[in-house]
Design a protein around this motif. Sequence first.
Motif, PDB file in Angstrom:
ATOM      1  N   HIS A  63       0.817  -1.213   0.000  1.00  0.00           N
ATOM      2  CA  HIS A  63       0.000   0.000   0.000  1.00  0.00           C
ATOM      3  C   HIS A  63       0.853   1.265   0.000  1.00  0.00           C
ATOM      4  N   GLY A  64       2.139   1.101  -0.226  1.00  0.00           N
ATOM      5  CA  GLY A  64       2.992   2.262  -0.419  1.00  0.00           C
ATOM      6  C   GLY A  64       3.725   2.786   0.795  1.00  0.00           C
ATOM      7  N   TYR A  65       3.661   2.082   1.915  1.00  0.00           N
ATOM      8  CA  TYR A  65       4.342   2.547   3.130  1.00  0.00           C
ATOM      9  C   TYR A  65       5.759   1.985   3.208  1.00  0.00           C
ATOM     10  N   ARG A  66       6.633   2.715   3.892  1.00  0.00           N
ATOM     11  CA  ARG A  66       7.988   2.257   4.116  1.00  0.00           C
ATOM     12  C   ARG A  66       8.220   2.049   5.610  1.00  0.00           C
ATOM     13  N   ALA A  67       9.148   1.195   5.933  1.00  0.00           N
ATOM     14  CA  ALA A  67       9.358   0.794   7.324  1.00  0.00           C
ATOM     15  C   ALA A  67       9.879   1.933   8.194  1.00  0.00           C
ATOM     16  N   CYS A  68       9.349   2.013   9.408  1.00  0.00           N
ATOM     17  CA  CYS A  68       9.773   3.018  10.387  1.00  0.00           C
ATOM     18  C   CYS A  68      11.188   2.705  10.868  1.00  0.00           C
ATOM     19  N   LEU A 130      13.159  -5.167  -1.076  1.00  0.00           N
ATOM     20  CA  LEU A 130      14.024  -4.079  -1.521  1.00  0.00           C
ATOM     21  C   LEU A 130      13.372  -3.283  -2.642  1.00  0.00           C
ATOM     22  N   ARG A 131      12.762  -3.993  -3.582  1.00  0.00           N
ATOM     23  CA  ARG A 131      12.137  -3.330  -4.730  1.00  0.00           C
ATOM     24  C   ARG A 131      10.982  -2.433  -4.298  1.00  0.00           C
ATOM     25  N   MET A 132      10.098  -2.956  -3.446  1.00  0.00           N
ATOM     26  CA  MET A 132       8.961  -2.161  -2.995  1.00  0.00           C
ATOM     27  C   MET A 132       9.402  -0.988  -2.137  1.00  0.00           C
ATOM     28  N   SER A 133      10.457  -1.191  -1.354  1.00  0.00           N
ATOM     29  CA  SER A 133      10.962  -0.104  -0.515  1.00  0.00           C
ATOM     30  C   SER A 133      11.509   1.031  -1.365  1.00  0.00           C
ATOM     31  N   ARG A 134      12.249   0.691  -2.421  1.00  0.00           N
ATOM     32  CA  ARG A 134      12.790   1.731  -3.297  1.00  0.00           C
ATOM     33  C   ARG A 134      11.681   2.523  -3.959  1.00  0.00           C
ATOM     34  N   ILE A 135      10.670   1.809  -4.470  1.00  0.00           N
ATOM     35  CA  ILE A 135       9.557   2.476  -5.131  1.00  0.00           C
ATOM     36  C   ILE A 135       8.794   3.359  -4.147  1.00  0.00           C
ATOM     37  N   ASN A 136       8.535   2.837  -2.959  1.00  0.00           N
ATOM     38  CA  ASN A 136       7.782   3.597  -1.953  1.00  0.00           C
ATOM     39  C   ASN A 136       8.549   4.825  -1.485  1.00  0.00           C
ATOM     40  N   ARG A 186      -1.687   5.871  -6.551  1.00  0.00           N
ATOM     41  CA  ARG A 186      -2.036   4.489  -6.239  1.00  0.00           C
ATOM     42  C   ARG A 186      -3.541   4.360  -6.134  1.00  0.00           C
ATOM     43  N   ILE A 187      -4.062   3.240  -6.606  1.00  0.00           N
ATOM     44  CA  ILE A 187      -5.472   2.940  -6.433  1.00  0.00           C
ATOM     45  C   ILE A 187      -5.581   1.547  -5.819  1.00  0.00           C
ATOM     46  N   VAL A 188      -6.633   1.320  -5.070  1.00  0.00           N
ATOM     47  CA  VAL A 188      -6.828   0.043  -4.385  1.00  0.00           C
ATOM     48  C   VAL A 188      -7.799  -0.818  -5.176  1.00  0.00           C
ATOM     49  N   THR A 189      -7.452  -2.094  -5.347  1.00  0.00           N
ATOM     50  CA  THR A 189      -8.320  -3.048  -6.024  1.00  0.00           C
ATOM     51  C   THR A 189      -8.428  -4.312  -5.175  1.00  0.00           C
ATOM     52  N   PRO A 190      -9.398  -5.191  -5.473  1.00  0.00           N
ATOM     53  CA  PRO A 190      -9.523  -6.444  -4.720  1.00  0.00           C
ATOM     54  C   PRO A 190      -8.288  -7.346  -4.826  1.00  0.00           C
ATOM     55  N   LEU A 191      -7.459  -7.112  -5.840  1.00  0.00           N
ATOM     56  CA  LEU A 191      -6.259  -7.923  -6.019  1.00  0.00           C
ATOM     57  C   LEU A 191      -5.009  -7.229  -5.501  1.00  0.00           C
ATOM     58  N   GLY A 192      -5.198  -6.114  -4.807  1.00  0.00           N
ATOM     59  CA  GLY A 192      -4.061  -5.389  -4.274  1.00  0.00           C
ATOM     60  C   GLY A 192      -3.919  -4.021  -4.908  1.00  0.00           C
ATOM     61  N   PRO A 193      -3.110  -3.168  -4.296  1.00  0.00           N
ATOM     62  CA  PRO A 193      -2.932  -1.810  -4.824  1.00  0.00           C
ATOM     63  C   PRO A 193      -2.208  -1.815  -6.161  1.00  0.00           C
ATOM     64  N   GLU A 207      -0.317  -0.913 -13.183  1.00  0.00           N
ATOM     65  CA  GLU A 207       0.395  -2.131 -12.810  1.00  0.00           C
ATOM     66  C   GLU A 207       0.363  -2.342 -11.313  1.00  0.00           C
ATOM     67  N   PHE A 208       0.371  -3.607 -10.895  1.00  0.00           N
ATOM     68  CA  PHE A 208       0.384  -3.937  -9.473  1.00  0.00           C
ATOM     69  C   PHE A 208       1.704  -3.465  -8.862  1.00  0.00           C
ATOM     70  N   THR A 209       1.611  -2.870  -7.679  1.00  0.00           N
ATOM     71  CA  THR A 209       2.779  -2.231  -7.087  1.00  0.00           C
ATOM     72  C   THR A 209       3.884  -3.213  -6.712  1.00  0.00           C
ATOM     73  N   ASP A 210       3.559  -4.496  -6.595  1.00  0.00           N
ATOM     74  CA  ASP A 210       4.591  -5.462  -6.226  1.00  0.00           C
ATOM     75  C   ASP A 210       5.147  -6.216  -7.427  1.00  0.00           C
ATOM     76  N   ARG A 211       4.821  -5.757  -8.633  1.00  0.00           N
ATOM     77  CA  ARG A 211       5.334  -6.449  -9.811  1.00  0.00           C
ATOM     78  C   ARG A 211       6.831  -6.223  -9.960  1.00  0.00           C
ATOM     79  N   LYS A 212       7.537  -7.277 -10.275  1.00  0.00           N
ATOM     80  CA  LYS A 212       8.996  -7.226 -10.372  1.00  0.00           C
ATOM     81  C   LYS A 212       9.457  -6.244 -11.432  1.00  0.00           C
ATOM     82  N   MET A 213       8.736  -6.124 -12.549  1.00  0.00           N
ATOM     83  CA  MET A 213       9.166  -5.305 -13.668  1.00  0.00           C
ATOM     84  C   MET A 213       8.725  -3.850 -13.569  1.00  0.00           C
ATOM     85  N   LEU A 214       8.093  -3.466 -12.474  1.00  0.00           N
ATOM     86  CA  LEU A 214       7.529  -2.113 -12.390  1.00  0.00           C
ATOM     87  C   LEU A 214       8.590  -1.033 -12.555  1.00  0.00           C
TER      88      LEU A 214
END
Length: 347
Positions: A63-68, A130-136, A186-193, A207-214
Amino acid sequence: MISSHLSSDEMYQALLDRNSHYEGVFVVGVKTTGIFCRPTCSARKPKYENVEFFKNTKEALCHGYRACKVCRPMKNYQSAPDWLIPLLNAVEENPSKKWKDYELSQLGFSPSRVRRYFKKTHGITFQAYLRMSRINNAFSKIKEGQTVTQSAFEQGYESLSGFSDTFKNMTGFSPGKPGQIITINRIVTPLGPMMIGVTDAGLCLLEFTDRKMLETQIEILKKRMKTEMITGKHPMIDKVSAQLDEYFNGERKSFEVPLVVPGTDFQQKVWNALVQIPYGVTRSYKQQADVVGDVKAVRAVARANGENHISIIIPCHRIIGSDGSIVGYGGGIHRKQWLLKHEFENH
């Protein structure tokens, strides 16, 4: 999962009390800062209206958050194993680094062991984290008003450059074609953001935010369109979001959205062929190659399908193996199965 009997009020109170009994039960996302924390975080507590709760770290990341950096929720609440702590510390010190397996091995870590730990503890692989953290991180900094150049440099996106705060005001700088600035959100869908990108001319990224090729898709899209991205609101985002809601509710079988799909002539031919596949119908890669005009170009067609950067609306999920198997979907096989089942049941 978050127990159904746990209300938002109860979880918020647990956050205020730093109640250790709720460790491992939920994590909390803070909308104003873009970070997510564990219930016992000692940082200043946000207002009730500025939080949302997730069942695990994977959901918060998606959902786009990064770790505290205060409570460090990516370390298992019971504490990470001693052998992994040096790596976790290194990642926190340099969140933009793209760790390769051989680099892990050189430092004495087993890539497979690291991968298993993250998969078991957080539901995602180390590389996916790592990928999601960089994007977020990049997304959040652009949203805060930082220039794309600064954000891209700090997050390791070497090809993202040339955009500044003055550009937001359209003062003396106008790359690409007029009106071609890509607005992302970002938009929310039943299959994930999902990450969505639009211009005044139409939809160019979904595209799904956790896609490897994003990350790669974003870089290619920006290069081809010779423009930059800003986060914000746009009428086209609202239009696409509304039609997606209707699709997921079984109320829509085709989309009425203008598409912006820069690519080679062959790619555009393949993507146009995808759009022509009716709702609830599947086609094999060989059949699609035949429609494109070259039955021998099966591999090239499959590659072009994978390079599609507008999921669902350009329905590459409707392509299956010649034997009927469900294969080859960048958003994940589980999503492809869901989409095909959804369309079959509502056909």
